[in-house]
Design a protein around this motif. Structure first.
Motif, PDB file in Angstrom:
ATOM      1  N   THR A  13      34.382  -4.063  12.612  1.00 42.13           N
ATOM      2  CA  THR A  13      35.305  -5.103  11.839  1.00 42.13           C
ATOM      3  C   THR A  13      36.110  -4.011  10.969  1.00 42.13           C
ATOM      4  O   THR A  13      36.620  -4.497   9.894  1.00 42.13           O
ATOM      5  N   TRP A  14      36.060  -2.772  10.780  1.00 38.32           N
ATOM      6  CA  TRP A  14      36.686  -1.764   9.990  1.00 38.32           C
ATOM      7  C   TRP A  14      38.273  -2.108  10.084  1.00 38.32           C
ATOM      8  O   TRP A  14      38.816  -2.084  11.049  1.00 38.32           O
ATOM      9  N   GLU A  15      38.980  -2.155   8.840  1.00 38.84           N
ATOM     10  CA  GLU A  15      40.301  -2.340   9.007  1.00 38.84           C
ATOM     11  C   GLU A  15      40.929  -0.784   8.516  1.00 38.84           C
ATOM     12  O   GLU A  15      40.747  -0.058   7.636  1.00 38.84           O
ATOM     13  N   GLY A  16      42.018  -0.274   9.662  1.00 37.81           N
ATOM     14  CA  GLY A  16      42.462   0.783   9.184  1.00 37.81           C
ATOM     15  C   GLY A  16      42.029   2.061  10.095  1.00 37.81           C
ATOM     16  O   GLY A  16      40.896   1.735  10.671  1.00 37.81           O
ATOM     17  N   HIS A  17      42.470   3.258  10.048  1.00 36.37           N
ATOM     18  CA  HIS A  17      42.042   4.202  10.832  1.00 36.37           C
ATOM     19  C   HIS A  17      41.916   5.472   9.862  1.00 36.37           C
ATOM     20  O   HIS A  17      42.815   5.974   9.306  1.00 36.37           O
ATOM     21  N   PRO A  18      40.521   5.915   9.238  1.00 37.21           N
ATOM     22  CA  PRO A  18      40.342   6.704   8.512  1.00 37.21           C
ATOM     23  C   PRO A  18      40.927   8.038   8.294  1.00 37.21           C
ATOM     24  O   PRO A  18      41.279   8.606   7.216  1.00 37.21           O
ATOM     25  N   LEU A  19      41.393   8.685   9.538  1.00 34.28           N
ATOM     26  CA  LEU A  19      41.890   9.816   9.386  1.00 34.28           C
ATOM     27  C   LEU A  19      43.452   9.945   9.403  1.00 34.28           C
ATOM     28  O   LEU A  19      44.259  11.218   9.256  1.00 34.28           O
ATOM     29  N   GLN A  20      44.006   8.697   9.278  1.00 35.99           N
ATOM     30  CA  GLN A  20      45.465   8.931   9.046  1.00 35.99           C
ATOM     31  C   GLN A  20      45.495   9.064   7.364  1.00 35.99           C
ATOM     32  O   GLN A  20      44.650   8.735   6.709  1.00 35.99           O
ATOM     33  N   LYS A  21      46.687   9.784   7.155  1.00 35.10           N
ATOM     34  CA  LYS A  21      47.103  10.318   5.748  1.00 35.10           C
ATOM     35  C   LYS A  21      46.930   8.975   4.827  1.00 35.10           C
ATOM     36  O   LYS A  21      46.702   9.239   3.585  1.00 35.10           O
ATOM     37  N   CYS A  22      47.359   7.692   5.327  1.00 39.53           N
ATOM     38  CA  CYS A  22      47.511   6.733   4.506  1.00 39.53           C
ATOM     39  C   CYS A  22      46.342   5.984   3.980  1.00 39.53           C
ATOM     40  O   CYS A  22      46.078   5.163   3.037  1.00 39.53           O
ATOM     41  N   HIS A  23      45.311   6.462   4.820  1.00 38.42           N
ATOM     42  CA  HIS A  23      43.957   5.811   4.585  1.00 38.42           C
ATOM     43  C   HIS A  23      43.252   6.447   3.136  1.00 38.42           C
ATOM     44  O   HIS A  23      43.183   7.641   3.235  1.00 38.42           O
ATOM     45  N   PRO A  24      42.495   5.598   2.291  1.00 40.05           N
ATOM     46  CA  PRO A  24      42.037   6.220   1.045  1.00 40.05           C
ATOM     47  C   PRO A  24      40.883   7.254   1.410  1.00 40.05           C
ATOM     48  O   PRO A  24      40.192   7.198   2.610  1.00 40.05           O
ATOM     49  N   ALA A  25      40.934   8.324   0.714  1.00 41.40           N
ATOM     50  CA  ALA A  25      39.889   9.081   1.046  1.00 41.40           C
ATOM     51  C   ALA A  25      38.715   9.177  -0.123  1.00 41.40           C
ATOM     52  O   ALA A  25      37.817   9.755   0.101  1.00 41.40           O
ATOM     53  N   ARG A  26      38.750   8.312  -1.159  1.00 36.97           N
ATOM     54  CA  ARG A  26      37.730   8.023  -2.240  1.00 36.97           C
ATOM     55  C   ARG A  26      37.568   6.759  -2.390  1.00 36.97           C
ATOM     56  O   ARG A  26      38.161   5.729  -2.128  1.00 36.97           O
ATOM     57  N   ALA A  27      36.211   6.515  -2.573  1.00 36.19           N
ATOM     58  CA  ALA A  27      35.820   5.110  -2.958  1.00 36.19           C
ATOM     59  C   ALA A  27      36.631   4.487  -4.111  1.00 36.19           C
ATOM     60  O   ALA A  27      36.761   3.269  -4.238  1.00 36.19           O
TER      61      ALA A  27
ATOM     62  N   GLN B 106      32.100  -5.613  -1.513  1.00 33.75           N
ATOM     63  CA  GLN B 106      31.422  -6.986  -1.732  1.00 33.75           C
ATOM     64  C   GLN B 106      30.923  -7.335  -0.240  1.00 33.75           C
ATOM     65  O   GLN B 106      31.692  -7.139   0.636  1.00 33.75           O
ATOM     66  N   LEU B 107      29.932  -8.096  -0.296  1.00 38.69           N
ATOM     67  CA  LEU B 107      29.419  -8.619   0.825  1.00 38.69           C
ATOM     68  C   LEU B 107      29.090 -10.055   1.096  1.00 38.69           C
ATOM     69  O   LEU B 107      27.913 -10.607   0.699  1.00 38.69           O
ATOM     70  N   PRO B 108      29.801 -10.904   0.797  1.00 38.64           N
ATOM     71  CA  PRO B 108      29.658 -12.432   0.714  1.00 38.64           C
ATOM     72  C   PRO B 108      29.080 -12.826   2.070  1.00 38.64           C
ATOM     73  O   PRO B 108      29.335 -12.239   3.009  1.00 38.64           O
ATOM     74  N   GLU B 109      28.570 -13.911   1.985  1.00 35.80           N
ATOM     75  CA  GLU B 109      27.745 -14.380   3.065  1.00 35.80           C
ATOM     76  C   GLU B 109      28.568 -14.619   4.295  1.00 35.80           C
ATOM     77  O   GLU B 109      28.079 -14.381   5.466  1.00 35.80           O
ATOM     78  N   SER B 110      29.915 -14.987   4.116  1.00 37.98           N
ATOM     79  CA  SER B 110      30.913 -15.384   5.405  1.00 37.98           C
ATOM     80  C   SER B 110      31.052 -14.091   5.997  1.00 37.98           C
ATOM     81  O   SER B 110      31.104 -13.948   7.257  1.00 37.98           O
ATOM     82  N   LYS B 111      31.573 -13.133   5.194  1.00 39.54           N
ATOM     83  CA  LYS B 111      31.384 -11.725   5.856  1.00 39.54           C
ATOM     84  C   LYS B 111      30.163 -11.085   6.184  1.00 39.54           C
ATOM     85  O   LYS B 111      30.489 -10.583   7.550  1.00 39.54           O
ATOM     86  N   GLN B 112      29.162 -11.398   5.737  1.00 43.22           N
ATOM     87  CA  GLN B 112      27.794 -10.968   6.387  1.00 43.22           C
ATOM     88  C   GLN B 112      27.642 -11.421   7.723  1.00 43.22           C
ATOM     89  O   GLN B 112      27.210 -10.728   8.701  1.00 43.22           O
ATOM     90  N   GLU B 113      28.136 -12.716   7.848  1.00 41.13           N
ATOM     91  CA  GLU B 113      27.837 -13.310   9.105  1.00 41.13           C
ATOM     92  C   GLU B 113      28.603 -12.712  10.244  1.00 41.13           C
ATOM     93  O   GLU B 113      28.494 -12.460  11.429  1.00 41.13           O
ATOM     94  N   ILE B 114      29.754 -12.343   9.637  1.00 41.59           N
ATOM     95  CA  ILE B 114      30.907 -11.878  10.765  1.00 41.59           C
ATOM     96  C   ILE B 114      30.378 -10.306  11.222  1.00 41.59           C
ATOM     97  O   ILE B 114      30.741  -9.901  12.322  1.00 41.59           O
TER      98      ILE B 114
END
Length: 579
Positions: free
Chosen positions: A143-157, A164-172
């Motif tokens: 379910t991850w969005e994006g590709h982490p080793l692309q330079k445009c992807h964030p490197a820090r939290a 956030q992990l609402p119930e709807s996302k947890q089901e997915i």
């Protein structure tokens, strides 16, 4: 131009776009994307003294890079590194991709080991491989969005919103974790018999960490195994792009966390190649001594837990006790235990302490007797032999085909150790034997590792007897700031000291690869510098990644109990697989 580069240039002519010079002096050729399959097939199957092993496959996002040094235009570059055992040499092929939706043909028809590597490149960079049998994410959640080793992807939290992990996302997320046999082309029946699917892991003592296997079973017999990795992925390569050259060293300790300073070894040597740093002889020998101590420490963990996996309790307590003796030496020398991050670019953090010889000599005198005892407890035990002899067998050819290195390769009878074949840090000056076996089964993989501990003792004894005098670290300006007493005499030295301590050194633009014979196989770092204070691309080639990919091939047809023995004999670490 090297001989192999000349051969490729003549054979493929217009398909070779460029020949690149690198700091590691590997033959490095840029290949037309439409001909890469032909070139790789030629190198593996047709050229004299072929390149039989697909050693690594990775990519680089070039879109933020400033120093291309005349390389072909490329938004993304896919990098293939091959190893020829007959030539005792590597070759690196690069493919430039300029499309907004980069695509390449899959090479899984040439090397089945390319399966996971191509999935990783797709997962991390978004590059698709046409003809891949199952191109889906391998390290990140589906379910991850994006590709982490692309330079445009964030490197820090801190660059992302709060998690956030609402119930709807947890089901997915839960639905995404459900194993669907039809997606893997698996049937529920075999010759009118119902088959069962069993989840082994990710929380199971036999998997030695958060690793999941989905087993397709016909009764007790394994019909198919689908490994599911990535639970331990922490973005070690991405962190290599944000940390300075020096401050990344502690992160390397956590990749194969049982190998300690041996994880620092290939990284600092690759940086030293980039910068042209010469390491003093004393530092070289200290590095070898500490690495061999960690080889013994790691093998003791493997030995004890492997015996425990097969039903023995006593050995694990005795072996962990002996491991503590090794870690006591490590702590006395470095100040740390499992993760001392003690190697430095240009040498080591500090000189050996007073009394180091006596401490290490005591262990060298003590340990051989213990190894004899362990042979009697474990290797000569009838039940242990019944569980390991003839189980998980593979040949030298199969090992090379799947990228197996280290004890797993030498257990097939192939005498190949990078400390001998491509010596580094002065290993060529040491006398030691390369243990091999013949059958390539669980028992022989054990024999090789146990004999390796004895050979490590030989190497350590030679370090004690022949430790050079001199400095423990290079005085190269990129690794060692000017001494404090000199900073008070001129402003240039003061500025130099301030910049190196606060920002870190700037490494020259270029790229280099270095590898070592680590505890679990061959471990290497491929570094690309853009002339900055941190790495532009940090690639970690770990042995456990291809080893676990190979497990289904050597486990099919065995039972679940046999699988436990096979997994233990492979000797992997989850952080080494996932990075």
């Amino acid at each position: 131009m090297t001989a192999i580069a000349s051969i490729l240039n003549d054979k493929f002519q217009d398909s070779i776009l460029s020949i690149q010079e690198t700091k590691d002096e590997f033959p490095t050729l840029w290949v037309n994307p439409g001909r890469i399959v032909d070139v790789l097939g030629f190198l593996k199957n047709e050229v004299a003294r072929p390149f039989k092993m697909l050693y690594d496959l990775t990519a680089i996002d070039e879109q933020a890079r400033n120093h291309r040094q005349g390389q072909p235009d490329s938004g993304f570059t896919v990098v293939y590194q091959l190893l020829s055992f007959e030539r005792n040499s590597f070759i690196r092929l690069k493919v430039p991709l300029t499309s907004e939706k980069p695509t390449l043909p899959s090479i899984t028809s040439i090397w089945p080991a390319a399966n996971w590597y191509e999935r990783e490149v797709y997962d991390m960079f978004g590059i698709k491989f046409q003809g891949h049998p199952h191109l889906k994410r391998i390290l990140m959640p589906q379910t991850w969005e994006g590709h982490p080793l692309q330079k445009c992807h964030p490197a820090r939290a801190t660059e992302m919103g709060p998690f956030q992990l609402p119930e709807s996302k947890q089901e997915i997320e839960q639905q995404a974790l459900q194993f669907k046999p039809e997606e893997w082309g698996l049937d529920n029946t075999l010759e009118e018999d119902d088959l069962m699917f069993l989840n082994l892991g990710p929380q199971h003592p036999g998997t030695h960490g958060v690793l999941r296997f989905v087993l397709q079973l016909d009764g007790e017999d394994i019909v198919k195994i689908i490994p599911d990795i990535g639970f331990h992925h922490r973005g070690a390569e991405k962190m290599g792009e944000r940390q300075t050259w020096h401050s990344y060293i502690p992160y390397t300790d956590r990749v194969e966390y049982l190998g300690g300073v041996m994880n620092n070894f290939p990284y600092v040597m690759a940086v030293e190649k980039l910068a042209g740093i010469t390491v003093p002889d004393r530092a070289k020998v200290i590095r070898i001594m500490m690495s061999e101590l960690f080889r013994i420490s790691s093998h003791l963990v493997w030995y004890g837990t492997f015996a425990q996996d097969l039903g023995m309790m006593t050995p694990v307590f005795l072996m962990f006790n002996d491991r503590e003796k090794v870690l006591d030496i490590v702590a006395a020398v470095t100040g740390g235990r499992m993760h001392p991050n003690w190697f430095r670019i240009g040498g080591v953090a500090q000189d050996l302490p007073t009394g180091w010889k006596k401490l290490i000599q005591q262990f060298i005198d003590y340990f051989p007797k213990r190894l004899k005892e362990y042979d009697r407890y474990v290797m000569k035990n009838g039940i242990f032999k019944a569980r390991t002899v003839g189980i998980g067998v593979y040949s030298t050819e199969e090992a090379i085909e799947w990228g197996i290195t280290g004890p797993g390769l030498r257990a097939t009878g192939f005498d190949w150790d990078f400390r001998k074949k491509q010596p580094y840090s002065g290993y060529e000056q040491f006398e030691f034997d390369v243990p091999t076996a013949q059958n390539g089964d669980c028992y022989d993989r054990s024999k090789v590792r146990i004999e390796e501990m004895r050979q490590s003792l030989r190497i350590i004894q030679q370090c004690l007897d022949n430790m050079p005098e001199g400095e423990f670290k290079s005085d190269h300006p990129l690794t060692t700031p000017p001494r404090k007493k000199h900073t008070m005499h001129d402003i240039e030295t003061l500025i130099n000291h301030f910049v190196h301590v606060s920002w870190g050194p700037v490494m020259p633009a270029g790229e280099a690869f270095c590898s070592v014979e680590a505890t679990k196989g061959n471990n290497g770092y491929y570094l690309v510098s853009d002339g900055n204070t941190n790495s532009y691309r940090t690639r970690i080639r770990t042995p456990s990644f291809p080893h676990i990919q190979f497990v289904p091939e050597i486990s099919t047809g065995y039972t679940i109990a046999d699988l436990m023995a096979i997994l233990g004999s492979v000797d992997y670490v989850l952080s080494d697989i996932d990075r």
